[in-house]
Design a protein around this motif. Structure first.
Motif, short mmCIF file in Angstrom:
data_model
loop_
_atom_site.label_atom_id
_atom_site.label_comp_id
_atom_site.label_asym_id
_atom_site.label_seq_id
_atom_site.Cartn_x
_atom_site.Cartn_y
_atom_site.Cartn_z
N ILE A 1 -1.33 -9.13 -44.84
CA ILE A 1 -0.49 -7.98 -45.20
C ILE A 1 0.38 -7.63 -44.01
O ILE A 1 -0.13 -7.31 -42.93
CB ILE A 1 -1.33 -6.77 -45.64
N LEU A 2 1.68 -7.69 -44.20
CA LEU A 2 2.64 -7.35 -43.16
C LEU A 2 3.21 -5.97 -43.46
O LEU A 2 3.95 -5.79 -44.43
CB LEU A 2 3.77 -8.38 -43.11
N ASP A 3 2.86 -5.01 -42.64
CA ASP A 3 3.42 -3.67 -42.73
C ASP A 3 4.74 -3.68 -41.96
O ASP A 3 4.75 -3.66 -40.73
CB ASP A 3 2.43 -2.67 -42.15
N GLU A 4 5.85 -3.71 -42.70
CA GLU A 4 7.18 -3.84 -42.09
C GLU A 4 7.91 -2.50 -41.98
O GLU A 4 9.11 -2.46 -41.68
CB GLU A 4 8.03 -4.81 -42.92
N CYS A 5 7.18 -1.39 -42.18
CA CYS A 5 7.84 -0.08 -42.29
C CYS A 5 8.53 0.36 -41.01
O CYS A 5 9.49 1.15 -41.05
CB CYS A 5 6.82 0.96 -42.73
N HIS A 6 8.07 -0.12 -39.85
CA HIS A 6 8.70 0.26 -38.59
C HIS A 6 9.67 -0.82 -38.07
O HIS A 6 10.22 -0.68 -36.98
CB HIS A 6 7.64 0.53 -37.52
N GLU A 7 9.90 -1.84 -38.86
CA GLU A 7 10.77 -2.94 -38.42
C GLU A 7 12.22 -2.63 -38.76
O GLU A 7 12.83 -3.22 -39.66
CB GLU A 7 10.32 -4.26 -39.06
#
Length: 525
Positions: free
Chosen positions: A309-315
């Motif tokens: 699971i890649l949490d990309e919310c801060h990218e």
């Protein structure tokens, strides 16, 4: 009824000259010799050593807070907690691995997280909190939603579009998201069957953890000892806690240096039977980012049965780059949200991208657990995704071809769409430019206090160490008491050692300058 019947107003934030000057004088960014590594220090081990029951997260929380109250001395708020700390002798020897693998550690940090917001910042200490730099979100009053998206929400309200929907979201909105994500990744190929709209990042990851670890992808009851999920730290306590409720968890500290997160410890920790990996692709609170080649190596190292699971919310708010095609692997799930990049955490809207078989299972899970995402926002999501794709592709003005991407029921005309897109693009570009400038200025302001700053490459937070503090919660309490400035303790991101805190830079400039002034005054006194 016609979408964009009137031209959306253009509202752009103004960055004061002082901030622009400070932004140009930011100290050397991403120092090659500066490494930030979340760790477990001797003081944290001492808390576990003193607990009568080291498996009781509430006792651990109270001991941690009691140590802080004891250190505050005459300024303690809860002397009974200080006394509890003083009366608790060391009872055992504890090592770092024990802490990183303990279920109690995850819950303790989550309970400290709850205590920080509920009992301290917005509880007993609310009147002292004059300048809050601990929120972790963009100031919506300064950097709010673009006018075009606000018009979409009004349009949906006027059309009474708030009924039941597909548990994955409206097909047109999902198709628009797929197109947007294809513009940001090498060798795209997503379609709507690989997209599900969610109720934000936290709900999405909680639902995925439940589906993956207890559903058809997970372990059945009575299957024996379960291998741990690997959770990279720093991380967000609700996400790790929701995972730990369903499966054992091992915390894996990842170093950040030169604006990059090293995935080597995470790759080394993966086993053939690892069921899931949870990773933030851009760190909160460091603003460092994973390198695409290392991310590809991590995905290759994970077995096909291991869901990454890649949490990309801060990218976001960093250098533009094409995402690696490795993110499209069948065992990878990508999670995005409107909370940070669009300043809309209260809307509770986001999406996941995953293999269509998992999305089909997610459809069943969502329809059973909560029905589906809020249908009221589908038009805004569709417009957002299409306009973001056009910006990524370098489109200057949409025409009849772009009009045809929308359903006929919107009655869109090229001139109206051009005006809306022009407004959206102006606001988005001005927003990002001003947020970058304020972030850079904030780093300068913090270093001038003086404080040591891990210069962020992405997002809106900075990791800061103030002199003389080796406990992050104590740093929060002392600075708040002395200056009225609230910072976010590093322990609440699983930085279990040292005094590092998080400062959110996306605040009104007058708040930031007031905070810097008070912190400098304290440092010089």
């Amino acid at each position: 009824m016609q979408l964009f019947a009137s031209v959306p107003p253009v509202v752009t934030p103004t960055v004061p000259d002082e901030a622009l000057t400070m932004a140009r004088h930011t100290a050397v960014s991403h120092r090659k010799d500066t490494v930030f590594l979340p760790h477990v220090d001797a003081a944290a081990l001492d808390v576990f050593a003193r607990a009568r029951d080291p498996h009781d997260p509430f006792e651990l929380r109270d001991l941690w807070l009691g140590r802080v109250e004891h250190a505050l001395g005459a300024d303690a708020l809860r002397p009974w907690l200080a006394e509890r700390w003083r009366s608790a002798p060391p009872l055992r020897t504890v090592d770092v691995e024990e802490v990183l693998e303990s279920r109690a550690t995850v819950r303790m940090v989550k309970e400290l997280f709850n205590w920080f917001f509920r009992d301290d910042l917005y509880g007993a200490l609310r009147e002292r909190s004059h300048v809050i730099l601990s929120g972790g979100s963009v100031s919506e009053e300064v950097w709010g939603l673009p006018g075009a998206l606000k018009q979409c929400i009004r349009y949906a309200l006027d059309r009474d579009w708030y009924g039941y929907s597909d548990s994955r979201g409206r097909e047109a909105a999902r198709s628009a998201i797929a197109g947007y994500e294809n513009a940001r990744i090498d060798k795209g190929g997503y379609d709507e069957s690989e997209v599900a709209i969610t109720m934000g990042g936290t709900v999405a990851i909680s639902s995925l953890a439940d589906l993956i670890l207890t559903g058809p992808y997970g372990w059945s009851k009575g299957s024996g000892s379960r291998p741990p999920v690997l959770c990279a730290i720093p991380n967000y306590p609700p996400l790790v806690e929701t995972t730990a409720r369903r499966n054992p968890v091992k915390l894996v500290p990842l170093p950040a240096c030169g604006g990059r997160i090293s995935l080597a410890p995470l790759i080394e920790a993966i086993r053939p039977d690892t069921p899931m990996v949870l990773l933030q692709t851009a760190g909160n609170p460091t603003g460092a980012v994973v390198a695409e080649d290392e991310l590809a190596a991590l995905i290759r190292a994970a077995a096909p049965s291991c869901v990454v699971i890649l949490d990309e919310c801060h990218e976001w708010l960093g250098p533009e780059r094409l995402r690696s095609s490795a993110r499209r692997a069948p065992h990878v799930v990508r999670v995005s949200s409107l909370s940070k990049a669009w300043s809309a955490p209260g809307l509770k809207v986001g999406w996941i991208l995953a293999d269509r078989r998992l999305v089909d299972e997610y459809h069943e899970y969502a329809s059973t657990a909560f029905g589906g995402p809020p249908s009221f926002f589908y038009t805004a999501v569709e417009v957002l995704a299409r306009m973001e794709r056009w910006m990524a592709e370098g489109l200057v003005e949409p025409g009849t071809v772009e009009c045809a991407e929308f359903e006929a029921g919107y009655r869109l005309e090229p001139d109206l769409l051009r005006a809306a897109y022009r407004s959206y693009r102006l606001e988005r570009c001005a927003r990002e430019e001003s947020l970058r400038a304020v972030r850079a200025a904030a780093v300068t302001g913090l270093e001038n206090i003086p404080a040591s700053v891990v210069t962020p490459l992405h997002s809106i937070n900075a990791t800061v160490e103030f002199p003389s503090f080796d406990d992050s919660y104590l740093c929060f309490r002392r600075l708040l008491h002395d200056t009225g400035v609230s910072v976010f303790p590093g322990v609440l991101t699983f930085c279990l050692g040292g005094g590092s805190v998080r400062v959110t830079t996306s605040r009104p400039w007058e708040d930031l300058t007031l905070a810097f002034s008070r912190l400098r005054q304290r440092a010089s006194g």
